[in-house]
Design a protein around this motif. Structure first.
Motif, PDB file in Angstrom:
ATOM      1  N   LYS A  75       0.818  -1.212   0.000  1.00  0.00           N
ATOM      2  CA  LYS A  75       0.000   0.000   0.000  1.00  0.00           C
ATOM      3  C   LYS A  75       0.858   1.271   0.000  1.00  0.00           C
ATOM      4  O   LYS A  75       0.483   2.261  -0.626  1.00  0.00           O
ATOM      5  N   ARG A  76       1.976   1.223   0.723  1.00  0.00           N
ATOM      6  CA  ARG A  76       2.813   2.414   0.853  1.00  0.00           C
ATOM      7  C   ARG A  76       4.268   2.031   0.605  1.00  0.00           C
ATOM      8  O   ARG A  76       4.816   1.175   1.316  1.00  0.00           O
ATOM      9  N   LEU A  77       4.892   2.681  -0.376  1.00  0.00           N
ATOM     10  CA  LEU A  77       6.311   2.464  -0.682  1.00  0.00           C
ATOM     11  C   LEU A  77       7.046   3.788  -0.494  1.00  0.00           C
ATOM     12  O   LEU A  77       6.787   4.757  -1.216  1.00  0.00           O
ATOM     13  N   LEU A  78       7.960   3.824   0.478  1.00  0.00           N
ATOM     14  CA  LEU A  78       8.721   5.036   0.757  1.00  0.00           C
ATOM     15  C   LEU A  78      10.208   4.712   0.697  1.00  0.00           C
ATOM     16  O   LEU A  78      10.757   4.092   1.616  1.00  0.00           O
ATOM     17  N   ILE A  79      10.853   5.132  -0.384  1.00  0.00           N
ATOM     18  CA  ILE A  79      12.295   4.910  -0.547  1.00  0.00           C
ATOM     19  C   ILE A  79      12.984   6.231  -0.921  1.00  0.00           C
ATOM     20  O   ILE A  79      14.063   6.232  -1.513  1.00  0.00           O
ATOM     21  N   GLY A  80      12.366   7.349  -0.579  1.00  0.00           N
ATOM     22  CA  GLY A  80      12.920   8.660  -0.928  1.00  0.00           C
ATOM     23  C   GLY A  80      14.150   9.012  -0.116  1.00  0.00           C
ATOM     24  O   GLY A  80      14.462   8.393   0.904  1.00  0.00           O
ATOM     25  N   GLU A  81      14.889  10.020  -0.598  1.00  0.00           N
ATOM     26  CA  GLU A  81      16.081  10.562   0.064  1.00  0.00           C
ATOM     27  C   GLU A  81      17.140   9.492   0.294  1.00  0.00           C
ATOM     28  O   GLU A  81      17.593   9.252   1.407  1.00  0.00           O
ATOM     29  N   ASN A  82      17.496   8.815  -0.784  1.00  0.00           N
ATOM     30  CA  ASN A  82      18.624   7.898  -0.803  1.00  0.00           C
ATOM     31  C   ASN A  82      19.495   8.271  -1.997  1.00  0.00           C
ATOM     32  O   ASN A  82      19.386   9.379  -2.534  1.00  0.00           O
ATOM     33  N   ASN A  83      20.342   7.361  -2.420  1.00  0.00           N
ATOM     34  CA  ASN A  83      21.144   7.581  -3.628  1.00  0.00           C
ATOM     35  C   ASN A  83      20.833   6.508  -4.655  1.00  0.00           C
ATOM     36  O   ASN A  83      21.710   6.027  -5.369  1.00  0.00           O
ATOM     37  N   LEU A  84      19.570   6.135  -4.726  1.00  0.00           N
ATOM     38  CA  LEU A  84      19.137   5.072  -5.633  1.00  0.00           C
ATOM     39  C   LEU A  84      19.098   5.575  -7.067  1.00  0.00           C
ATOM     40  O   LEU A  84      18.911   6.771  -7.328  1.00  0.00           O
ATOM     41  N   THR A  85      19.252   4.669  -8.009  1.00  0.00           N
ATOM     42  CA  THR A  85      19.280   5.013  -9.432  1.00  0.00           C
ATOM     43  C   THR A  85      18.302   4.144 -10.200  1.00  0.00           C
ATOM     44  O   THR A  85      17.731   3.185  -9.666  1.00  0.00           O
TER      45      THR A  85
END
Length: 888
Positions: A202-212
Motif C-alpha cells: 500500500k505504501r512504498l517510501l524509498i525517498g532521500e537515498n542515492n538510488l538510481t
C-alpha cells in the motif's frame, strides 16, 4: 490496597502522564503480569535489570513516549513470552542485542531514539514478526542479502531516517504480504529493485537515498513493476538519482493511488499523458526534475487532485485550460519553467486555490480579472514574467493572502488604495515594474506586513509616514524610483540601510549621511520652480544662463577629480589626521605580530588608536612611483564614496617618507580566509549573502554615483567581513575613476591573474563589464572552493570551462564544494537548485564579449531573487513523507 500487593494482576495500564521519575519498583512484585502499559508518561532513567528477571510471563510491554535512557541488554532474551515491544520516542542509546532475534516477537517499535550500530541479522529471521519499526535512529551498515526470506508474516517494515548503506536486496520481495515498506531517508545505493511481487503493498517510501534507475534502459522500469501492486496508495521515491524517463505504464498504477512523489530525482523526458488514468490521485510531486514538453491536458481528468508541484523543470507550452476542471485544486506550483502565453481566465474560477505559483516563466498578457476574486487564496506569485496591465480595485478581494509577489513584470499604473485593506499580507513584492503615482498611505494599515519591496518603479511623491506604524516590517526597499522628501525615521525605519532608498529623485534625511539634509532638498525644490519659470524668459537669456551653468559644472568637476598631491593631502570632513607616532604606538612599532596581511605594494597591521578604536593600518611600501600612485588612487576614491558594503576609511598619514591609510578594522578577516581555512565554514546562504553584499557594492560604484568607479581587482582576498559577517569590498589600489560619459579606457596596470576579463588581460581595456567578469569568477570560486589558478587548471581546462561542463552535463555536485552540498543533506534539492542558479548566473557574468555581459544592477537583483526563492523553498521544505513543512 497498594498495586504492589495485587499478586495475581495480569494487566497494568497507567498511560497518560501521571507517572514521573524512574521506573516504578512495585511492578516487580507483580510476577503474573502479562501486559504493562506505561506509555505517554514522564518516566526517566534506564530500564531496570529486574524487568528481565522478575516478569517471566510478560507478553506485551508499552513504554513509548517517555524519557527513558540507556539501552537494551542481552538479558531481554529472558522474556521468552514477549510478543509486543514498544519503546518509541524515548532517549535510548546503544545497539540492539542479538537476543531480540531469539524471541517470538510480533511487533517491535523503537522509533525515534538514538540507537546505533548494525541491525542484528537475527531480527530479519523472525518468522513471527508482523511489524518492525526501527526508523529515526542512527542504525548503519548494509541490509543482509537474505532479508525477506524468513519474514513470511511481515506486514510493515520501517527502516527510514537512519544511516543504512548498500543496495536494497531483491530478496525483500519474498516478504510477500508486506503492505508498508519504508526505507527512506538513508544512504542506500544501486538500482531500485523490482517490487512487483509485493502485490499487497500500500505504501512504498524509498525517498532521500542515492538510488538510481537501471543503467541498461533510459526508462525507469521499476515503476512498471509497481503496476502489479493493485492496492498501492502512496509512492515516495523523491530525492534519489533516478536519471531516467517516466514510462507510460504509470497510467496502470493502482486506482487506489492517492500520492505520487518523485521530486528532485533528475527525471527527464515528458510527463506521460497516461497519468490522467490515476483517478484517485490527490498529490502529484514532480518538481525539481528535468521534465520537458507540455503539461498533460489529461491532468484535467483527475478530479480529486488537490496539489500539483511541477516547479523547477523545463516544461514549455501553454498552461492547459483543462486544469480548471480540478475543483479541489488547492496548490498549483509551476514556477521556474518555460511556460508561455497567457494565464487561463478560468483559473480565476477555482475557489479552492490556496497557493498559486506561476513565477519565473514567459507568461504575458494581462492577469485575468477574476483571479483577484479568489477570497481564500493564501499565496500568489506571478513574478519574473512579462505580464502587463494595471491592478484593479478588486485586488482587495484577496482577503487572506499573506504573500503577493508581482515583481519583475511590466505592470503599470497606480497601486490601488484598496490594497491597504489586505490585512493578512506579510510579504508584498512589486519591484521591477512600471508602477507610478504615489505610494498609498493605506499601506500603513497592513499591520502584519514584514516585507515591502517597491524598488525599480516610477513612484513619485513622499514615502508615507503611515509606514512608520508597521511594527513587524523587516525588509523595505523603495530604491530606484522618483521619490522625494524626508525619509521617515520612526518605527522600523531606523533599521533600514541606505540601500533601501538609493537612486531616487530628491530624498533627504537629517540622520543619514548618504542623503542631503532636508533644508538643501528644499532649496532643490525651489530651483525646480525657477526652471518652471524659464519658459517666460526670452531665448537669448536662456542660452546665456545655460552656458554659465555648463561652465560652473566643468569647474566644479575639475575640482572634484583633480589629482591629490603626494603629500599634504586634503582630507574629507570625516577623515582624521593621524600622526606617524600615533600609528607606531597603535601597532607596537609595526610589529610582525600585528600584521594582518601583506602584498607587493603594502602591509596591513592591526592597531588600536589612542581613543581605543581598533583599526587596520595599510602601510605602503615606499619604493616606486607606482606605489605612490596606488596610494593616491585609493585616497581619492575612498574619500569620495561611502557605502555599507565598502571598507570605510578613517584617516591617513602621509609625508615624503611614509604613506598609510587607516581603515575600519574587519574582525572576521577576508572571504579568502573563510573559503580555504579548515577552521571556518560558510554555508550556502551565508555565501549568498556575501555575494549580494559585493554585488551591491559594485552596483553602487558603477551606477550609484555621478561618476563611475571600476575596482579592477575584485577577488576573495579583497572582500573583508565585519563583525556581523557583512561583506565589504576593499583594496582600491588599481581602481579607475571615470567622469560622466566615460565607460571604457585602457590601462597598463594588470590585475590578478585568473580574475581578469579577457579584454583586460589581452588589450588592457577596463570597463564596468570587466568588474562583472571578475565577480563571475569569484562567484564560481565561492561555491566550488577552487581558485582560478588551482593546479588542476591549465591551457585546456579553466575554472570557467570546468563549471560550464558540469552545468551542461547536470553534474554540478561534482564541482561544488564538498562541504556545501551532500546528497544526504536536508533540503538537498532546494540547495542544489540554489547553487545551480548561482553558477548559471556566474556564467552570464563570464560571457567573452563585454558588450553581452549583464550589469551589476541586474546581477544584484538576480541574486536577491535566488535568495528569496531559496528561503521560500526551504521554508516550504518537504519532510521525510514528502509533506511540505513550514520551517527553515
Amino acid at each position: 490496597m497498594e498495586i504492589g500487593n495485587l499478586t495475581r494482576l495480569e494487566i497494568l495500564s497507567i498511560p497518560g502522564g501521571s507517572l514521573t521519575g524512574i521506573f516504578p519498583s512495585f511492578v516487580f512484585n507483580l510476577s503474573t503480569l502479562n501486559i504493562i502499559n506505561l506509555a505517554n508518561n514522564s518516566l526517566s532513567g534506564s530500564l531496570p535489570v529486574d524487568i528481565y528477571h522478575k516478569l517471566p510471563k510478560l507478553e506485551e510491554l508499552y513504554l513509548s513516549f517517555n524519557q527513558l535512557t540507556g539501552g537494551l541488554t542481552a538479558n531481554i532474551g529472558n522474556l521468552t513470552r514477549l510478543k509486543y515491544l514498544f519503546l518509541a520516542n524515548n532517549r535510548l542509546t546503544g545497539e540492539l542485542p542479538d537476543e531480540l532475534g531469539n524471541l517470538k516477537l510480533e511487533k517491535v517499535n523503537v522509533n525515534n531514539n538514538s540507537l546505533f550500530g548494525t541491525i542484528p541479522i537475527s531480527m530479519f529471521n523472525l518468522s513471527t514478526i508482523k511489524m518492525m519499526e526501527l526508523s529515526a535512529n542512527q542504525f548503519s551498515g548494509h541490509l543482509p542479502s537474505t532479508i525477506g526470506l524468513s519474514l513470511s508474516n511481515l506486514e510493515e517494515l520501517y527502516l527510514g531516517d537512519n544511516r543504512l548503506t548498500g543496495v536494497i536486496p531483491s530478496s525483500i520481495t519474498n516478504a510477500s504480504i508486506l503492505t508498508i515498506l519504508d526505507m527512506g531517508p538513508n544512504f542506500l545505493t544501486g538500482a531500485v529493485p523490482n517490487f512487483g511481487n509485493l502485490r499487497l503493498l500500500k505504501r512504498l517510501l524509498i525517498g532521500e537515498n542515492n538510488l538510481t534507475g537501471e543503467s541498461s534502459s533510459p526508462e525507469l522500469r521499476f515503476f512498471s513493476s509497481l503496476t502489479n501492486c493493485r492496492y498501492l496508495e502512496l509512492i515516495e521515491v523523491s530525492l534519489n538519482q533516478l536519471n531516467g524517463i517516466l514510462p507510460a505504464s504509470i497510467g496502470n498504477f493502482s486506482i487506489s493511488l492517492q500520492v505520487f512523489r518523485a521530486f528532485g530525482c533528475q527525471i527527464n523526458g515528458a510527463i506521460p499523458d497516461e497519468i490522467g488514468n490515476l483517478s484517485s490521485l490527490a498529490d502529484l510531486y514532480l518538481d525539481s526534475n528535468q521534465l520537458t514538453g507540455f503539461i498533460p491536458r489529461t491532468l484535467g481528468k483527475l478530479r480529486r487532485l488537490q496539489r500539483i508541484y511541477l516547479e523547477y523543470n523545463k516544461l514549455d507550452g501553454f498552461i492547459p485550460a483543462e486544469l480548471c476542471q480540478l475543483s479541489n485544486l488547492g496548490d498549483l506550483y509551476l514556477s521556474n519553467n518555460m511556460l508561455y502565453g497567457s494565464i487561463p481566465t478560468c483559473l480565476g474560477e477555482l475557489k479552492s486555490f490556496r497557493r498559486l505559483y506561476l513565477d519565473s516563466n514567459k507568461l504575458e498578457s494581462t492577469v485575468p480579472l477574476n483571479l483577484w476574486n479568489l477570497e481564500d487564496l493564501l499565496e500568489l506569485n506571478l513574478s519574473s514574467n512579462s505580464l502587463r496591465g494595471s491592478l484593479p480595485l478588486d485586488i482587495k478581494n484577496l482577503k487572506v493572502v499573506n504573500q503577493l509577489d508581482l515583481s519583475q513584470n511590466q505592470f503599470s499604473g497606480d497601486i490601488p488604495t484598496s490594497t491597504g485593506s489586505m490585512q493578512s499580507l506579510v510579504s508584498l513584492f512589486f519591484a521591477h515594474n512600471k508602477f507610478q503615482g504615489s505610494i498609498p498611505e493605506s499601506l500603513g494599515n497592513i499591520r502584519s506586513l514584514e516585507s515591502l519591496d517597491l524598488s525599480y518603479n516610477n513612484f513619485s511623491g513622499l514615502i508615507p509616514k503611515s509606514l512608520e506604524t508597521l511594527n513587524y516590517l523587516q525588509y523595505f526597499d523603495v530604491s530606484h524610483n522618483r521619490l522625494e522628501g524626508e525619509i521617515p525615521v520612526g518605527g522600523r525605519f531606523a533599521n533600514f540601510t541606505a540601500q533601501s532608498f538609493l537612486q531616487n529623485y530628491a530624498l533627504c534625511s537629517e540622520t543619514r549621511p548618504q542623503f542631503p539634509h532636508c533644508g538643501k532638498s528644499l532649496e532643490r525644490s525651489k530651483s525646480k520652480n525657477v526652471v518652471g519659470l524659464m519658459k517666460y524668459i526670452p531665448p537669448p537669456i536662456i542660452v546665456l544662463i545655460f552656458a554659465m551653468s555648463i561652465t560652473l559644472l566643468i569647474v566644479r568637476r575639475r575640482k572634484t577629480y583633480r589629482q591629490l598631491p603626494t603629500s599634504g593631502i586634503s582630507l574629507g570632513v570625516a577623515w582624521r589626521r593621524i600622526s606617524y607616532q600615533e600609528l607606531r604606538e597603535a601597532t607596537n612599532d609595526f610589529s610582525e605580530t600585528n600584521i594582518l596581511g601583506s602584498g607587493s605594494f603594502c602591509s596591513v597591521y592591526e592597531g588600536t588608536l589612542s581613543d581605543g578604536l581598533n583599526v587596520a593600518v595599510k602601510v605602503f611600501n615606499f619604493q616606486s612611483e607606482r606605489v605612490t600612485k596606488s596610494f593616491d588612487i585609493e585616497c581619492k576614491i575612498l574619500s569620495t564614496i561611502r557605502h555599507r558594503n565598502l571598507v570605510r576609511i578613517i584617516g591617513c598619514c602621509s609625508n615624503t617618507e611614509f604613506k598609510a591609510l587607516i581603515l575600519e578594522y574587519m574582525p572576521n578577516g577576508s572571504l579568502e580566509k573563510w573559503l580555504y581555512s579548515h577552521n571556518y565554514f560558510l554555508d550556502i546562504l551565508k555565501r549568498l549573502d556575501i555575494a549580494i553584499d559585493v554585488a551591491l557594492a559594485l552596483e553602487y560604484l558603477h551606477h550609484g554615483l555621478t561618476f563611475t568607479v571600476l575596482h579592477c581587482d575584485l577577488k576573495p582576498s579583497n572582500v573583508l567581513l565585519d563583525q556581523d559577517m557583512v561583506g565589504r569590498v576593499g583594496d582600491f589600489g588599481i581602481a579607475k575613476l571615470f567622469g560622466q560619459g566615460e565607460s571604457i579606457a585602457q590601462t597598463k596596470t594588470l590585475a590578478t591573474i585568473g580574475y581578469m576579463a579577457p579584454e583586460y588581460g589581452s588589450e588592457g581595456i577596463v570597463s564596468t563589464s570587466g568588474d562583472v567578469y571578475s565577480f563571475g569568477i569569484m562567484l564560481l570560486e565561492m561555491y566550488t572552493r577552487k581558485k582560478p589558478t588551482d593546479a588542476i587548471f591549465g591551457e585546456k581546462l579553466s575554472l570557467k570551462s570546468w563549471v560550464s561542463h558540469s552545468l551542461d552535463e547536470n553534474k554540478i555536485i561534482e564541482v561544488v564544494d564538498a562541504n556545501l552540498l551532500r546528497r544526504e543533506d536536508t533540503n538537498f534539492s532546494a540547495k542544489e537548485q540554489c547553487v545551480l542558479s548561482i553558477l548559471a548566473l556566474a556564467m552570464e557574468c563570464l560571457i567573452n564579449s563585454p558588450m553581452e555581459r549583464i550589469s551589476m544592477r541586474e546581477v544584484g537583483a538576480r541574486l536577491e531573487k535566488i535568495k528569496t526563492t531559496f528561503l521560500r523553498t526551504t521554508k516550504d521544505a518537504k519532510d521525510g513523507n514528502g509533506k511540505k513543512i513550514n520551517e527553515y
